[in-house]
Motif scaffolding. Structure first.
Motif, mmCIF file in Angstrom:
data_model
loop_
_atom_site.group_PDB
_atom_site.id
_atom_site.type_symbol
_atom_site.label_atom_id
_atom_site.label_comp_id
_atom_site.label_asym_id
_atom_site.label_seq_id
_atom_site.Cartn_x
_atom_site.Cartn_y
_atom_site.Cartn_z
ATOM 1 N N ASN A 73 -58.713 -0.816 -11.087
ATOM 2 C CA ASN A 73 -60.017 -1.106 -11.665
ATOM 3 C C ASN A 73 -61.162 -0.448 -10.919
ATOM 4 O O ASN A 73 -62.241 -0.295 -11.474
ATOM 5 N N ARG B 57 -58.196 2.964 -16.013
ATOM 6 C CA ARG B 57 -58.096 1.501 -16.005
ATOM 7 C C ARG B 57 -57.020 0.970 -16.935
ATOM 8 O O ARG B 57 -56.325 0.006 -16.618
ATOM 9 N N SER B 58 -56.885 1.577 -18.125
ATOM 10 C CA SER B 58 -56.043 0.919 -19.124
ATOM 11 C C SER B 58 -54.753 1.665 -19.428
ATOM 12 O O SER B 58 -54.010 1.240 -20.309
ATOM 13 N N TYR B 60 -51.951 1.920 -17.702
ATOM 14 C CA TYR B 60 -50.723 1.177 -17.420
ATOM 15 C C TYR B 60 -50.543 0.002 -18.379
ATOM 16 O O TYR B 60 -49.432 -0.270 -18.839
ATOM 17 N N GLU B 61 -51.637 -0.663 -18.720
ATOM 18 C CA GLU B 61 -51.523 -1.783 -19.662
ATOM 19 C C GLU B 61 -51.091 -1.304 -21.045
ATOM 20 O O GLU B 61 -50.329 -1.974 -21.741
ATOM 21 N N ASP B 62 -51.584 -0.132 -21.442
ATOM 22 C CA ASP B 62 -51.312 0.321 -22.810
ATOM 23 C C ASP B 62 -49.904 0.864 -22.976
ATOM 24 O O ASP B 62 -49.296 0.690 -24.026
ATOM 25 N N ALA B 64 -47.345 1.114 -20.164
ATOM 26 C CA ALA B 64 -46.376 0.761 -19.125
ATOM 27 C C ALA B 64 -45.901 1.976 -18.336
ATOM 28 O O ALA B 64 -44.786 1.999 -17.841
ATOM 29 N N ALA C 110 -46.325 -2.106 -25.398
ATOM 30 C CA ALA C 110 -46.452 -1.169 -24.279
ATOM 31 C C ALA C 110 -45.131 -0.450 -24.015
ATOM 32 O O ALA C 110 -45.101 0.758 -23.770
#
Lengths: 145, 107, 156
Positions: A73, B57-58, B60-62, B64, C110
């Motif tokens: 982040n 930011r996103s 890894y969340e989106d 994997a 995901a």
């Protein structure tokens, strides 16, 4: 660090890219040999790739591969992945362009027997049909182009 | 038909002028490695989320997948990558079409 | 370059090296999710392995590694894998290339995206590898009409 050294330190990468770009442009403009022009084009391409990779750089950042111990982040922890991706594809397109350029050069050489620009222009401007006298300069080819 | 002397001089002068112009322009680029440069901002000047920060930011969340470059290449910008593959394929076809020997050429 | 190399050393070294280059290319494609790599780089490495054999063993002897005739069809197969995956997603009601829309039981979106990217990378690797080999084969052809004074060896 003295002030002038800091000034140089912040910009020397861009200066190197500018000089690389000018070298490529020089090759494309002034060289007489078409092969050397292609080499100039490759140098120009690579200077642009380096410019984008330089733009993606951040101090104290790591490569854009997620590490569980480094917080995702905080954006400053990772290099910007977008220019890297764009340049990855730009390199592949560059290879494709160079392949087609060399194929064209081979074809030009097959048909005219030279890739020197001035000789090529002379052969293009001279009347095409009567190539009996120029036959001995490239023996295996008959007929006009 | 070599390049004439005047033409060559003009070319060198214009190259030199371009060099000076670009070196002056470098002065107003963001400093190398500055984390606050416009390309790295979370919210850019137009008020939209910046692409680079969003991907970091996103990713890894989106998907994997730890490698953000792979995610951008294969997922977020996959249409772009499809164009890339078509370019490579088109180059292969173009090389074949340029270099093939036609029937009437064989003697 | 279409004739085999005369040197035993070059032949043996390239034969041994090509296998390792190919394995490394596969590793780069498949491990592209966790480390720098992916379809483009791995495809270039696979092409390097094929071309190493092709340059040292000559064109005829190297046909079993990747035949000239099937290089271009395989390149189109790579592009079709890529584009076809997008079309398959359209049938499940998702947007083009939106891998997460495919309903696979017991898998969250995901992970579906994860495998979607893997399939795409394999397609890219196939297309880039065979595309490069095809360009090389077109350039270095057998019995090209020889141009003027190419020297003893000539281009071909």
């Amino acid at each position: 660090m003295p002030e002038w050294l800091e000034y140089v330190h912040d910009r020397y990468a861009y200066w190197a890219i500018v000089f690389l770009m000018i070298i490529g442009l020089y090759g494309m403009l002034f060289k007489n040999n078409l092969h050397k022009k292609v080499v100039g084009m490759i140098i120009f391409q690579n200077s642009m790739i380096l410019l984008f990779v330089t733009a993606a750089f951040k101090w104290d950042a790591t490569v854009p591969v997620r590490d569980a111990e480094i917080d995702v982040n905080v954006v400053g922890n990772y290099l910007n992945p977008l220019p890297h991706t764009l340049m990855l594809t730009a390199i592949v397109v560059g290879v494709a362009i160079v392949g087609v350029a060399f194929a064209l050069l081979i074809k030009i050489y097959d048909n005219y027997g030279t890739i020197e620009e001035d000789e090529l222009l002379e052969k293009l401007q001279s009347p095409a049909p009567e190539d009996d006298d120029s036959e001995d300069s490239f023996p295996s080819k008959g007929g006009s182009v | 038909m070599k390049m004439s002397k005047g033409k060559k001089l003009l070319g060198f002068a214009s190259l030199l002028a371009l060099t000076v112009l670009l070196l002056v322009a470098v002065d107003s680029l963001p400093k190398r490695g500055l984390p606050d440069a416009p390309a790295h901002q979370v919210i850019n000047a137009a008020g939209n989320p910046g692409a680079g920060a969003y991907f970091i930011r996103s990713a890894y969340e989106d998907a994997a997948t730890p490698n953000m470059v792979t995610v951008v290449l294969g997922d977020y910008r996959s249409f772009d990558t499809l164009g890339e593959v078509v370019v490579v394929f088109a180059a292969a076809i173009a090389c074949y079409l340029i270099l093939r020997r036609r029937e009437d050429e064989e003697k | 370059m279409t004739n085999p190399s005369q040197s035993l050393i070059i032949k043996m070294v390239s034969r041994t090296l090509a296998a390792f280059i190919q394995v490394f290319g596969l590793y780069v494609i498949i491990h592209g999710h966790y480390s720098p790599g992916g379809g483009f780089q791995g495809g270039a490495l696979l092409a390097a392995g094929v071309l190493l054999i092709r340059m040292t063993e000559g064109r005829e002897a190297s046909q079993p590694t990747l035949a000239t005739a099937i290089a271009t069809p395989l390149a189109s197969l790579g592009a079709v894998i890529f584009a076809g995956l997008g079309v398959v997603i359209l049938f499940f009601g998702g947007n083009y290339m939106d891998y997460g829309a495919v309903p696979v039981p017991g898998m969250e979106p995901a992970m579906i995206r994860y495998y979607g990217i893997l399939i795409v990378e394999v397609g890219i690797g196939l297309a880039v590898m065979t595309g490069l080999v095809s360009i090389f084969d077109d350039m270095v052809r057998t019995n090209r009409q020889s141009g003027p004074d190419l020297g003893k060896g000539g281009l071909s």
